[in-house]
Enzyme design. Sequence first.
Site, short mmCIF file in Angstrom:
data_model
loop_
_atom_site.label_atom_id
_atom_site.label_comp_id
_atom_site.label_asym_id
_atom_site.label_seq_id
_atom_site.Cartn_x
_atom_site.Cartn_y
_atom_site.Cartn_z
N GLU A 114 0.83 -1.20 0.00
CA GLU A 114 0.00 0.00 0.00
C GLU A 114 0.86 1.26 0.00
O GLU A 114 0.53 2.25 -0.65
CB GLU A 114 -0.94 0.00 1.21
CG GLU A 114 -1.99 -1.09 1.20
CD GLU A 114 -3.11 -0.86 0.20
OE1 GLU A 114 -3.10 0.18 -0.48
OE2 GLU A 114 -3.99 -1.72 0.11
N ASP A 262 -4.76 -9.65 -8.28
CA ASP A 262 -5.11 -8.85 -9.45
C ASP A 262 -3.96 -8.06 -10.07
O ASP A 262 -3.65 -8.19 -11.25
CB ASP A 262 -6.27 -7.92 -9.10
CG ASP A 262 -6.07 -7.16 -7.79
OD1 ASP A 262 -5.04 -7.36 -7.11
OD2 ASP A 262 -6.97 -6.37 -7.42
N GLU A 371 -19.50 -4.75 -4.37
CA GLU A 371 -18.15 -5.19 -4.02
C GLU A 371 -17.90 -6.62 -4.49
O GLU A 371 -16.84 -6.93 -5.04
CB GLU A 371 -17.94 -5.08 -2.51
CG GLU A 371 -16.57 -5.49 -2.02
CD GLU A 371 -15.47 -4.50 -2.32
OE1 GLU A 371 -14.33 -4.76 -1.90
OE2 GLU A 371 -15.72 -3.48 -2.99
N GLU A 415 -12.57 0.64 -10.43
CA GLU A 415 -12.17 -0.29 -11.49
C GLU A 415 -13.13 -0.35 -12.67
O GLU A 415 -12.70 -0.57 -13.81
CB GLU A 415 -11.97 -1.69 -10.90
CG GLU A 415 -10.76 -1.81 -10.00
CD GLU A 415 -11.01 -1.29 -8.59
OE1 GLU A 415 -10.03 -1.10 -7.85
OE2 GLU A 415 -12.19 -1.06 -8.23
N THR A 507 -0.98 0.95 -10.35
CA THR A 507 -2.30 0.41 -10.00
C THR A 507 -3.14 1.39 -9.19
O THR A 507 -4.34 1.18 -9.03
CB THR A 507 -2.14 -0.93 -9.24
OG1 THR A 507 -3.39 -1.60 -9.21
CG2 THR A 507 -1.62 -0.70 -7.83
#
Length: 519
Positions: A114, A262, A371, A415, A507
């Site tokens: 993160e 992902d 979600e 996304e 990302t």
Amino acid sequence: MVSYTITLAALGYASQAVAAPYYEAHPERTAAVKEAFQRAWDGYYQYAFPNDTLRPISQTSENDRNGWGASAIDALSTALVMENQEVINLIVEYVPTINFGKTAPGQEAVSVFETTIRYMGALLSGYDFLTGPLKDLAPDEESVEALLTQATHLADLLSDSFDTPSGIPRNTIYITGNGTEASDDEVNGLATIGTLILEWTRLSDLTGDPKYYELTQKAEEYLLSPLNPELGEPFPGLVGTNVNVTTGLFVDSSGGWNGGTDSFYEYLIKMYVYDSVKFGEYLERWIAAADSSIEYLTSHPTSRPDITFLAAYESATELNFVSTHLACFDGGSFILGGLTLDNQDYIDYGLELVNGCHETYKFTETKIGPEVFRWQDSKLASNASNNQPPPSEWADFYSEAGFWISAGSYVLRPEVIEGFYYAYRATGDTKYQDWAWDAFVAINATTSAGVGFSAIDDVNAPGGGSKSDFQESFWFAEVLKYSYLIQAEDAPWQVSADHNNEWVWNTEAHPVRVSGIPI
């Protein structure tokens, strides 16, 4: 370490000049997105800065990302592409004051993943912009150099996480008054290992110090070439989720394009875009993963065989027909791969996935996707243990929509709009702009709360149900950036439909310059 130099021609793809689609700007839409950005920023700056996150309803703050001003840092690249000089100045002036050697009380545990994608990615992006095409927006040269200095300092602190027998990092380290200390975690995940390579390589290229690239590349090798493929690679190019940091061996065969795995796949193609000479093996692995996904994971719901989702897998013999909002970046990855390879089949498949994720927005009460959602596969026997029909209360919904909701929250994720963005940049088809606008309007209407925007707990309830009083930092970095740029004028940092991409996006949607582009 093996060095790869693989060309498109060697893989059987001929690189050809592609005429860029025509792009249409919508000033009234970009103005609306700018207003939302300003509203979110004003609330954050007044009630939360320099803490990490705004609680917009209670008008308070929270330090969920170590207390280094996550929302401010994540907002920088979006403020830059919007040319919001006031916000740029505030953030750039703040950056040199951050003490990465100290965390907020109770926030000693630092996520390497993160921290890399949010803080390091944002600082490097800001540096690339302010020493490049947006240098006229730089407050002064000293503050711009501080962006790179702070990114380097941060990487030096995080480097201790790689001190393991294999060189695979532990994702959690602790920053205390006496320095840093790695956790005793025995495993790390595919995404949290494999989503460092872009930022750390860019840092090496900017500083001239190869150690940052070398640390992450050594760890990446275990993912690119699994030591135990009989367990760790259930399909060619598709691998498991967790890796032992001592041995480098995969410990499971589960995976897919959902959270936890992902962005490893996302970065495979993006690293080739970043440097096609150094990262030829990454392209090979992306092709293998893409081809296996099409062959083994493609799924069509029984009630809507016209739409396409990607299944997850527990092993090579058991699929799990579940997907997530997070996974809806997948269409964009196929599209970017298709553009890079001049392969229309990949582009078309990516557009199918984008359409499937659009369907998840069309049928809910709020017109926002959930979600987590599930479906029943149309090819597998309906009585199979892993292919059960929807719960009775979802039967009518599933009949029309082609999915049912198993977790209905929306935490300001980007996304689906990200997929629309890549689809539009590849095709120039304005329907994707309209889809993105519809999504933005729905999100704006439903999540506006107090002095900003809040996550909601049920996309299929009027008004989104209750609000969590939490405005994620990636709201600034991703949702607002994609919503803005899909409606904006063309620019060098926009994704290109030809082979002239000068920027590649991490990302967290922080663009960095590709290797070899002069400052």
